[in-house]
Design a protein around this motif. Structure first.
Motif, PDB file in Angstrom:
ATOM      1  N   SER A  87      -4.502   2.280  37.310  1.00 23.16           N
ATOM      2  CA  SER A  87      -3.457   1.256  37.469  1.00 23.16           C
ATOM      3  C   SER A  87      -2.510   1.295  36.276  1.00 23.16           C
ATOM      4  O   SER A  87      -2.590   0.460  35.376  1.00 23.16           O
ATOM      5  N   PRO A  88      -1.622   2.273  36.237  1.00 15.66           N
ATOM      6  CA  PRO A  88      -0.657   2.338  35.128  1.00 15.66           C
ATOM      7  C   PRO A  88       0.403   1.251  35.278  1.00 15.66           C
ATOM      8  O   PRO A  88       0.628   0.739  36.382  1.00 15.66           O
ATOM      9  N   PRO A  89       1.068   0.887  34.188  1.00 17.39           N
ATOM     10  CA  PRO A  89       2.156  -0.102  34.276  1.00 17.39           C
ATOM     11  C   PRO A  89       3.258   0.371  35.216  1.00 17.39           C
ATOM     12  O   PRO A  89       3.462   1.571  35.419  1.00 17.39           O
ATOM     13  N   SER A  90       3.954  -0.582  35.776  1.00  6.96           N
ATOM     14  CA  SER A  90       4.954  -0.267  36.802  1.00  6.96           C
ATOM     15  C   SER A  90       6.295   0.146  36.235  1.00  6.96           C
ATOM     16  O   SER A  90       7.164   0.587  36.994  1.00  6.96           O
ATOM     17  N   ASP A  91       6.501   0.004  34.918  1.00  5.09           N
ATOM     18  CA  ASP A  91       7.810   0.311  34.345  1.00  5.09           C
ATOM     19  C   ASP A  91       7.819   1.631  33.592  1.00  5.09           C
ATOM     20  O   ASP A  91       8.691   1.866  32.762  1.00  5.09           O
ATOM     21  N   TRP A  92       6.861   2.490  33.864  1.00  8.95           N
ATOM     22  CA  TRP A  92       6.822   3.784  33.184  1.00  8.95           C
ATOM     23  C   TRP A  92       7.809   4.755  33.821  1.00  8.95           C
ATOM     24  O   TRP A  92       8.159   4.635  35.005  1.00  8.95           O
ATOM     25  N   PRO A  93       8.245   5.762  33.062  1.00  6.65           N
ATOM     26  CA  PRO A  93       9.097   6.801  33.659  1.00  6.65           C
ATOM     27  C   PRO A  93       8.303   7.667  34.624  1.00  6.65           C
ATOM     28  O   PRO A  93       7.066   7.719  34.588  1.00  6.65           O
ATOM     29  N   ALA A  94       9.028   8.361  35.485  1.00  5.74           N
ATOM     30  CA  ALA A  94       8.367   9.177  36.511  1.00  5.74           C
ATOM     31  C   ALA A  94       7.540  10.296  35.884  1.00  5.74           C
ATOM     32  O   ALA A  94       6.486  10.663  36.419  1.00  5.74           O
ATOM     33  N   ALA A  95       7.987  10.829  34.748  1.00 10.87           N
ATOM     34  CA  ALA A  95       7.236  11.910  34.103  1.00 10.87           C
ATOM     35  C   ALA A  95       5.845  11.447  33.687  1.00 10.87           C
ATOM     36  O   ALA A  95       4.890  12.233  33.700  1.00 10.87           O
ATOM     37  N   ALA A  96       5.712  10.189  33.316  1.00 11.08           N
ATOM     38  CA  ALA A  96       4.394   9.669  32.923  1.00 11.08           C
ATOM     39  C   ALA A  96       3.444   9.657  34.104  1.00 11.08           C
ATOM     40  O   ALA A  96       2.258   9.979  33.973  1.00 11.08           O
ATOM     41  N   TYR A  97       3.957   9.311  35.278  1.00 13.50           N
ATOM     42  CA  TYR A  97       3.096   9.283  36.462  1.00 13.50           C
ATOM     43  C   TYR A  97       2.678  10.699  36.874  1.00 13.50           C
ATOM     44  O   TYR A  97       1.558  10.903  37.331  1.00 13.50           O
ATOM     45  N   VAL A  98       3.580  11.669  36.714  1.00 16.18           N
ATOM     46  CA  VAL A  98       3.205  13.057  37.004  1.00 16.18           C
ATOM     47  C   VAL A  98       2.119  13.517  36.051  1.00 16.18           C
ATOM     48  O   VAL A  98       1.171  14.206  36.441  1.00 16.18           O
ATOM     49  N   LEU A  99       2.233  13.130  34.794  1.00 13.43           N
ATOM     50  CA  LEU A  99       1.232  13.493  33.804  1.00 13.43           C
ATOM     51  C   LEU A  99      -0.137  12.912  34.162  1.00 13.43           C
ATOM     52  O   LEU A  99      -1.171  13.537  33.943  1.00 13.43           O
TER      53      LEU A  99
ATOM     54  N   GLY B 141      -1.162  12.461  37.142  1.00 14.41           N
ATOM     55  CA  GLY B 141      -1.576  12.921  38.463  1.00 14.41           C
ATOM     56  C   GLY B 141      -1.268  11.921  39.550  1.00 14.41           C
ATOM     57  O   GLY B 141      -1.862  11.969  40.634  1.00 14.41           O
ATOM     58  N   ARG B 142      -0.324  11.003  39.282  1.00 16.07           N
ATOM     59  CA  ARG B 142       0.075  10.000  40.259  1.00 16.07           C
ATOM     60  C   ARG B 142       1.474  10.330  40.754  1.00 16.07           C
ATOM     61  O   ARG B 142       2.448   9.640  40.459  1.00 16.07           O
TER      62      ARG B 142
ATOM     63  N   TYR C 286       5.169   6.147  48.591  1.00 13.43           N
ATOM     64  CA  TYR C 286       4.383   7.354  48.366  1.00 13.43           C
ATOM     65  C   TYR C 286       3.024   6.988  47.782  1.00 13.43           C
ATOM     66  O   TYR C 286       2.929   6.206  46.836  1.00 13.43           O
ATOM     67  N   ILE C 287       1.984   7.545  48.370  1.00 18.58           N
ATOM     68  CA  ILE C 287       0.631   7.295  47.888  1.00 18.58           C
ATOM     69  C   ILE C 287      -0.075   8.626  47.705  1.00 18.58           C
ATOM     70  O   ILE C 287       0.341   9.650  48.260  1.00 18.58           O
ATOM     71  N   LYS C 288      -1.133   8.602  46.921  1.00 18.73           N
ATOM     72  CA  LYS C 288      -1.871   9.829  46.613  1.00 18.73           C
ATOM     73  C   LYS C 288      -3.321   9.638  47.019  1.00 18.73           C
ATOM     74  O   LYS C 288      -3.974   8.677  46.626  1.00 18.73           O
ATOM     75  N   ARG C 289      -3.811  10.588  47.823  1.00 17.23           N
ATOM     76  CA  ARG C 289      -5.183  10.526  48.296  1.00 17.23           C
ATOM     77  C   ARG C 289      -6.123  11.003  47.205  1.00 17.23           C
ATOM     78  O   ARG C 289      -5.851  11.970  46.502  1.00 17.23           O
ATOM     79  N   LYS C 290      -7.226  10.303  47.068  1.00 21.09           N
ATOM     80  CA  LYS C 290      -8.224  10.693  46.097  1.00 21.09           C
ATOM     81  C   LYS C 290      -8.959  11.938  46.563  1.00 21.09           C
ATOM     82  O   LYS C 290      -9.180  12.129  47.768  1.00 21.09           O
ATOM     83  N   VAL C 291      -9.313  12.762  45.615  1.00 23.44           N
ATOM     84  CA  VAL C 291     -10.108  13.934  45.939  1.00 23.44           C
ATOM     85  C   VAL C 291     -11.486  13.465  46.405  1.00 23.44           C
ATOM     86  O   VAL C 291     -12.100  12.604  45.790  1.00 23.44           O
ATOM     87  N   GLY C 292     -11.939  14.036  47.506  1.00 24.70           N
ATOM     88  CA  GLY C 292     -13.229  13.631  48.047  1.00 24.70           C
ATOM     89  C   GLY C 292     -13.101  12.664  49.201  1.00 24.70           C
ATOM     90  O   GLY C 292     -14.111  12.172  49.708  1.00 24.70           O
ATOM     91  N   ALA C 293     -11.882  12.365  49.634  1.00 17.73           N
ATOM     92  CA  ALA C 293     -11.670  11.448  50.749  1.00 17.73           C
ATOM     93  C   ALA C 293     -10.717  12.083  51.738  1.00 17.73           C
ATOM     94  O   ALA C 293      -9.802  12.816  51.368  1.00 17.73           O
ATOM     95  N   CYS C 294     -10.957  11.814  53.020  1.00 18.71           N
ATOM     96  CA  CYS C 294     -10.075  12.294  54.077  1.00 18.71           C
ATOM     97  C   CYS C 294      -9.099  11.193  54.448  1.00 18.71           C
ATOM     98  O   CYS C 294      -9.320  10.013  54.180  1.00 18.71           O
ATOM     99  N   SER C 295      -8.008  11.580  55.071  1.00 18.96           N
ATOM    100  CA  SER C 295      -7.057  10.583  55.543  1.00 18.96           C
ATOM    101  C   SER C 295      -7.648   9.831  56.730  1.00 18.96           C
ATOM    102  O   SER C 295      -8.587  10.296  57.386  1.00 18.96           O
ATOM    103  N   TYR C 296      -7.091   8.674  57.010  1.00 17.89           N
ATOM    104  CA  TYR C 296      -7.587   7.860  58.108  1.00 17.89           C
ATOM    105  C   TYR C 296      -7.266   8.486  59.463  1.00 17.89           C
ATOM    106  O   TYR C 296      -7.892   8.151  60.463  1.00 17.89           O
ATOM    107  N   VAL C 297      -6.301   9.395  59.493  1.00 21.88           N
ATOM    108  CA  VAL C 297      -6.024  10.102  60.743  1.00 21.88           C
ATOM    109  C   VAL C 297      -7.137  11.097  61.036  1.00 21.88           C
ATOM    110  O   VAL C 297      -7.637  11.188  62.160  1.00 21.88           O
TER     111      VAL C 297
END
Length: 1471
Positions: A476-488, A490-491, A1205-1216
């Motif tokens: 749960s990172p802060p919502s006001d971070w730059p996009a590069a921080a979220y890429v770092l 893995g979000r 945009y959401i990111k699926r956790k490794v080890g889980a399948c999509s609901y479809v």
């Protein structure tokens, strides 16, 4: 200053002196001089001031001069680069200066094909350039490029060779430029640039090894020089150079270059051999070169420590270690020599230790500082362990090490002091909020452009604390971070959402994408999804969504509804066929067959309504308004690019002859706001056609496009169609009442919410004025339009202190005909004065015709006092509560009063049966209940009045509920309205079981069926408004049933069929992607659409213009949200937790929705959180505001036009793929495939069954993860060559690591686990077999950092909610294994004692080569100090020793040394 001011200059530029001080250069071409003035900077109160002194200037002969960046391209002086001076002197020679010092001379080649730097150290007069050409000027210098102008008019672009191809040589030169003092570096620069044989200056294609050997040769010259310091200072640079040129070493060096000596012989080339004690004593003199070399050693040592943190530069580290050993050996710095030999034991056979050296300087060690930082905090770590160059601002050569030090500092709690940290290093930190040390560390990594690729280049142990910080912030990172921080982190889901909100221009987008790529790893770049536009993807899916109908000939047809079958709606409804049913019910491409069998109970008028025989009526008149409505629906489908519609497109599609179809299209474009592109000429050309539908459509469309703007030009064009407002000199125009009504409504929309006094007075007068049209029956519709228009102008402004409001209210109540105004005559004079030519007030005798004026006046009051909670107005709009009043007020007017009262008292509307019952006066309740009594004291006339009032009050209350909860999908309101709809349906014709005796029965005996039908369909319309866009199945089934009834079964005339179709459209509004708002403007638009007077035929516009029914578009909002998997780019299901703020009806509430879905209004929406175990959590906090929903492409929208945009956790399948969920099955499935339950590995490509259901490792991993590194490693496990390996334990370990990374969603740790495991395995092989695999001990420091990280977690210095990223048991097993290898190695104890005694290492022979390596491992692993440090400590404590053991004292003196090594030292000292 006087010299400078009197010196008229032709050219002024800024350069840099040797010590990085700024220099202002003034070129005077007449005197052929370049005056350079040095600026002295003084910092006062955080401001830098510059001063000029006369003795700080010098001049150089010059005809032309330009600043160039050559000698120090990577060094910055503040925000500017280090600039040299390129001079053309009067002798036509090109010279390069660094400050005062002339470095070299450049010549143009004879062919003039290209600019290649050639050196002539004696500056001869001859030149290889043709004598006919003469250089006359220099121009356009940009960094390392310059234009050279010759006398024939030609200009040559020349490029300086600014840095060597060898990255190591370049780093060392830059480090010396930053670390050496100005005088020392000037001498070094002279040696560097005046060496004619320097490979990187003479040959552009020289090899990297040759460049490095050239650099080492210059250091050799400095070491071998016997020139005294004072002699050198007093001499000019040329004399020193001439001495070096004539030296014997120079001749040997040239010979070595010609013979091509290999880099392996670099020690012999350098000429460094072990020295005798006399040589060492002689080198301790304070000579000039000793000081230079000492500073060189410190600068190059900083580079060495920085290279140890980069696993990709191991070869450079070895080469630099050789050079540093030579310098340390020359300077008798035994501690430095010991430091390098510990890292590379192979150097011990060339460099011996001298225990008698008096130097006791401890070399800085980054690994030691990092370890202490993790153990005790950054404030306790010794600052002397950091090289001084790392603490220097803007040093690029050691920026790699500086970044790591700053990250560790922040992670350990260092404080920020300006641009520096409390540890003394500089750090750039990105903008963003932070609450923990880990979050601040991540922001620092972003600020320093330190991404995942750089993280992979660190040693495994060094990277663990940084990976720990990323892992902790990932949830749960802060919502006001730059996009590069979220890429770092893995979000990528948060990164794309952030980019969508912050993207302002293509330039910014490109810059941001580059930054994002730098944060990601190269092997992840191909995973960035290519987003397919919805229009393209939806078109692809049309093949499977062809509309099939049994009545069609070819089984498929285009009906204009293909667009609702897109990826989003298919995901939302899945295999549900309700959209196909909607498409069938609303299909307008083929005629609808209507059964016209004679019904005995049907009247002649009813039969005429449904008889569409062309022979009886004009078919074109029947088709006119239906075509208009169909065209509006088609126009609303249009989605122009970027939300704009061009004027050319509209004009181009204008038909030659006006038609209802184009009129509907114009209205649709106006409702979308696209008619703003039309100019006044285009508008009046439409008016000139004198086509009713076109004029009405263009007026309403323009008003909608300019809604609330009061645009003067549009206002004039609308008033042109209201004859009562024409001046007396204006010619008479006979305009249809239809156009006058449309013009009045358009004026209200144009002036919406403005409370414009003059407009309000005009519209008030129009309510009571009879239209001048040809159809007297349409005057009620004219008055209603005026009432709506007046209400729109003063929308919700009735409570404001406007001077004219009180008189308007009284006059409106007079129009209503209430008791308060029934006998008043005060208005008659006013009404007469306002009469215009050709108009008359609607009066019957002396009173107002309330049958015409009451509906409009009631609506006007409702909108004027919307949500004002005005008790006074509400009490005047009383519901009849006596039998007389029931006979006096028309039942349909009672419905309007109920709606008006509830709109005024907005907050009191409650979705309950008790609230509806409270709307019904007691007399009516008793009268309706008495219908079931057999005594029957109520006559038929009273009974009919009671029932008429009852059904209209209930219908009015249901409409109020529909407006109050429009688009909210309120469950209570839905159930209540559905119950009343079924009740009315059963009263018409029993179709379902009733709910007991709750509702009165037998209403159909006292009221006509048409009234019940109208009330039923008004309730159904209100129900669909509440459930708008939801596609609610129960509501849809009711609508489908009502749609299936024909005229013979249920009075299914035109108006009722229109209401059902409108309700179906509301229920699936925008294909389920739009819904309604409850703002004032939206409520007004919905009230216009739901006005409870349905047309009786296709051309019925008597009471309400049919075009007004389309104004619901103004009340719609695209509150649709769908979740897209950031890895695949496909829409997916995801659970959302939606939190709404507290309101007057309910407290703060949280509920769950599954995307794709519709969100609550912006006024109540507080928080949205992606929940569930399969996707990474994401929280969007909103501030509830009473504002409209964000429009398409709104830069401030937090939802990226409805995409999350959401990111699926490794080890889980999509609901479809897995609707039920197999999170608990993951572990069992992995164990089954990997065979982890057995002690030996097996073929991972074959599962327990070899049939069709078998599954391989790579297939299973690719199911649960999209990480390319995990998939590639899983494919390696299935490779046949892998299974043929004999190391079964390693295969099993790899499978276990793969399971660990997949199950815990930490794919980056695959590299860490394998690196640590293979390192220990190589150590074990080397100890047992004797084969040298690891010839250095750099990895030992990395292993110790991994252990320190685990200890920091256990002690609580580092916190985490998910546990350590690496299993502590695994790290503990590594530690135990290393201890076993080192403690039980034969011969290691003897080598250790010899080392402590004399500093000697084991002889590096073939059979003893392993001994030196093992000793280096032992010293590094157990943290043994240098021998002279141990002897010094023993000499101090032995005289005070009271016991025979030194262990306690040694433990106190050397806290970082392992107890095993302490015991060995104790034994040695005790001997």
């Amino acid at each position: 200053m006087g010299l400078v001011l009197s010196f008229f200059s032709n050219r002024v530029f800024l350069a840099t002196d040797n010590d990085a001080a700024p220099v202002i250069c003034f070129l005077h071409q007449e005197q052929k001089k370049l005056l350079s003035v040095r600026l002295q900077s003084v910092e006062i109160n955080n401001e830098i001031l510059f001063d000029i002194k006369p003795d700080m200037s010098w001049s150089i002969p010059a005809v032309a001069a330009e600043p160039v960046i050559v000698t120090r391209p990577r060094v910055k002086v503040g925000q500017l680069s280090y600039a040299d001076i390129f001079v053309l002197n009067p002798e036509n020679a090109l010279l390069l200066y660094s400050g005062k010092q002339c470095l070299c001379r450049y010549m143009l080649p004879s062919c003039l094909g290209k600019s290649q730097p050639l050196l002539n150290l004696d500056f001869p007069d001859t030149s290889s350039v043709s004598h006919d050409l003469k250089i006359i000027g220099l121009a356009d210098a940009v960094e390392g490029r310059i234009n050279v102008i010759v006398n024939n008019g030609q200009m040559f672009r020349c490029v300086f060779r600014r840095s060597p191809s060898s990255l190591l040589a370049d780093d060392c030169i830059t480090a010396m430029a930053e670390g050496l003092s100005s005088s020392f570096y000037g001498h070094f620069l002279g040696l560097l640039w005046k060496d004619g044989n320097s490979a990187y200056l003479s040959n552009a294609d020289s090899s990297v090894n040759l460049e490095w050997e050239s650099f080492c040769t210059i250091i050799t010259q400095m070491c071998k020089s016997s020139v005294d310091t004072q002699d050198f200072v007093n001499s000019v640079p040329q004399s020193s150079w001439e001495f070096l040129i004539s030296s014997k070493f120079h001749k040997n060096y040239e010979l070595n270059l010609i013979t091509g000596t290999s880099c392996e012989m670099s020690l012999d080339v350098l000429g460094f051999l072990p020295r005798s004690h006399s040589d060492a004593t002689q080198s301790l003199q304070k000579s000039f070169y000793s000081e230079v070399l000492m500073e060189c050693l410190d600068s190059l040592h900083a580079v060495y420590e920085s290279l140890k943190l980069d696993i990709l530069r191991k070869r450079d580290l070895e080469l630099l270690a050789v050079l540093l050993c030579s310098i340390a050996n020359f300077l008798s710095e035994e501690s430095y020599l010991d430091h390098y030999v510990r890292d590379f034991p192979g150097l011990s056979k060339k460099f011996g230790m001298d225990m008698t050296s008096c130097s006791r300087k401890i070399p800085p060690s980054l690994f030691r500082w990092l370890e202490n930082c993790l153990q005790h905090g950054s404030s306790v770590a010794n600052i002397d362990d950091l090289p001084s160059l790392i603490c220097k601002d803007g040093s690029p050569v050691v920026s790699w090490a500086r970044k790591i030090v700053s990250f560790y500092s922040l992670l350990s709690g260092a404080k920020r002091i300006g641009k520096k940290l409390s540890t003394g290093v500089y750090c750039n930190i990105a903008m963003g909020s932070h609450c923990t040390h880990e979050e601040l560390t991540v922001l620092a990594m972003v600020g320093e452009n330190f991404g995942l690729q750089q993280l992979d280049s660190l040693p495994s142990g060094v990277s663990l604390p940084l990976r720990h910080a990323l892992d902790k912030c990932r949830e749960s990172p802060p919502s006001d971070w730059p996009a590069a921080a979220y890429v770092l982190l893995g979000r990528e889901d948060l990164a794309l959402s952030c980019l969508a909100c912050s993207r302002k221009s293509r330039e910014l987008e490109t810059q941001t994408n580059v930054n994002l790529i730098s944060m990601s790893t190269p092997y992840m770049l191909h995973l960035h999804p290519v987003t397919i536009p919805s229009a393209v993807s939806d078109t692809i899916g049309l093949e499977s969504t062809k509309f099939e109908d049994t009545d069609s000939v070819d089984g498929s047809m285009t009906d204009g509804m293909e667009h609702i079958f897109n990826s989003s709606t298919q995901l939302r409804y899945g295999r549900d066929l309700r959209l196909n049913e909607v498409r069938r019910l609303l299909c307008s491409t083929r005629p609808v067959a209507i059964q016209t069998a004679v019904n005995p109970s049907a009247s002649d008028q009813d039969l005429q309504q449904v008889n569409l025989d062309p022979n009886l009526r004009n078919i074109q008149e029947i088709k006119s308004w239906p075509e208009f409505h169909n065209a509006v629906a088609a126009g609303l489908r249009l989605a122009p690019l970027q939300g704009k519609m061009s004027r050319t497109w509209i004009i181009y599609n204008k038909p030659e002859e006006p038609s209802a179809v184009h009129a509907g299209l114009l209205l649709a474009l106006g409702l979308h706001g696209y008619l703003r592109v039309l100019n006044l000429t285009d508008i009046y050309q439409y008016y000139q056609q004198e086509h009713e539908s076109t004029t009405a459509g263009i007026m309403l469309g323009l008003a909608a496009s300019y809604r609330g703007t009061m645009q003067p030009g549009i206002s004039k064009s609308l008033y042109l169609h209201i004859p009562s407002r024409h001046p007396s000199s204006f010619p008479e125009l006979e305009l249809p009442t239809l156009l006058q009504s449309a013009a009045l409504m358009s004026v209200g929309i144009l002036y919406e919410g403005s409370a414009h006094p003059q407009t309000m007075q005009i519209l008030l007068g129009e309510i009571g004025r009879r239209s001048g049209g040809d159809n007297v029956l349409e005057r009620e519709g004219y008055a209603v339009s005026a009432g709506f228009s007046l209400g729109l102008v003063a929308l919700g402004r009735g409570g404001d202190t406007l001077g004219c409001i009180d008189s308007m209210v009284d006059r409106l109540f007079h129009y209503i005909g209430g008791k308060e105004a029934r006998n008043e005559r005060s208005f008659l004079t006013l009404l007469t004065e306002e009469q215009n030519r050709g108009t008359a007030q609607m009066m019957d005798g002396t009173s107002v015709n309330v049958d015409v004026t009451a509906p409009g006046a009631t609506i006007a009051l409702a909108l004027m006092f919307l949500k004002t909670e005005s008790e006074a107005i509400m009490s005047k709009l009383s519901i009849p509560n006596t039998r007389f009043d029931l006979q006096y007020v028309r039942p349909d007017f009672i419905m309007l009063r109920v709606i008006a009262r509830n709109l005024i008292m907005w907050s009191r509307i409650h979705p309950s049966k008790d609230w509806i019952q409270s709307q019904i006066p007691e007399i009516i309740q008793h009268g309706v209940k008495g219908l079931r009594d057999d005594s029957g004291d109520i006559d038929d006339m009273d009974a009919e009045a009671f029932v008429q009032a009852y059904v209209n009050i209930v219908a009015g209350a249901c409409i109020s509920l529909g407006l109050r909860f429009a688009g909210t999908k309120n469950g209570n309101a839905q159930e209540l309205l559905y119950e009343y709809a079924v009740y009315f349906l059963n009263e018409i014709k029993p179709v379902s079981a009733t709910s007991g005796n709750t509702f009165p029965k037998g209403l159909s005996h006292y009221i006509d069926r048409g009234t019940l039908e109208i009330c039923l369909h008004l309730i159904v319309l209100s129900l669909s408004v509440i459930m708008a866009g939801s596609g609610h199945l129960q509501t849809f089934r009711l609508l489908r049933f009502l749609r299936s009834r024909n005229s013979a079964d249920g009075h299914a005339n035109y108006g009722i069929q229109m209401a059902v179709s409108l309700a179906i459209g509301f229920l699936f509004l925008g294909g389920g992607m739009r819904t309604f708002s409850t703002s004032n403007s939206s409520v007004a638009a919905l009230l216009i659409t739901l006005y409870p007077r349905l047309p009786t035929g296709p051309n019925d516009n008597r009471c309400h213009l049919q075009a007004f029914r389309h104004l619901y578009v103004l009340a719609t909002e695209a509150r649709w949200i769908q979740t897209v998997d950031v890895d695949t780019g496909l829409p997916v299901y995801a659970p959302l937790e939606v939190t709404t703020r507290e309101t007057e009806l309910y407290a703060e509430t949280s509920f769950c929705e599954v995307t794709p879905c519709l969100l609550p209004e912006r006024a109540v929406l507080k928080t949205i959180r992606v929940c569930g175990p399969r996707y990474w959590s994401q929280v969007i906090d909103l501030c509830p505001e009473d504002k409209p929903w964000w429009t398409f492409r709104d830069k401030n929208s937090p939802f990226n036009s409805g995409v999350l945009y959401i990111k699926r956790k490794v080890g889980a399948c999509s609901y479809v793929d897995d609707p039920v969920g197999c999170q608990s099955l993951l572990s069992r499935a992995m164990h089954k495939v990997f065979g982890l339950t057995s002690s030996t590995a097996f073929d991972p490509c074959i599962s327990s069954g070899s049939g069709p259901g078998s599954i391989t490792v790579d297939q299973l991993v690719s199911t649960f993860s999209s990480d390319p590194s995990l998939i590639a490693f899983a494919q390696l496990c299935c490779d046949p060559s892998w299974n043929s390996r004999s190391d079964v334990d390693f295969q099993e370990f790899c499978l276990q690591v793969l399971f660990e990374c997949v199950s815990k969603d930490r794919p980056a740790l695959l590299q860490v686990y394998l690196s640590l495991y293979t390192t220990i395995a190589s150590m074990a092989d080397q100890v047992t077999s004797g084969t040298v695999v690891l010839s250095d001990s750099i990895f030992i420091s990395s292993l110790k950092l991994a252990l320190t990280y685990t200890e920091a977690l256990l002690s609580g210095r580092l916190t985490t909610s998910r546990g350590g990223i690496v299993q502590s048991k695994f790290i503990g097993s590594l530690r135990k294994r290393v201890d076993e290898l080192l403690n039980f190695s034969p011969g290691l104890k003897d080598d250790f004692c010899n080392y402590l005694n004399s500093g000697k290492w084991p002889i590096m022979e073939s059979e003893r080569e392993k001994g030196a390596i093992l000793l280096s491992w032992y010293l590094q692993w157990f943290g043994v100090p240098a021998p002279f440090v141990i002897k010094t400590a023993a000499e101090r404590i032995k005289p005070k020793l009271m016991s025979s053991s030194l262990t306690p004292f040694l433990r106190l003196l050397f806290p970082s040394t392992h107890i095993n090594a302490i015991g060995g030292i104790d034994k040695f000292l005790s001997c």
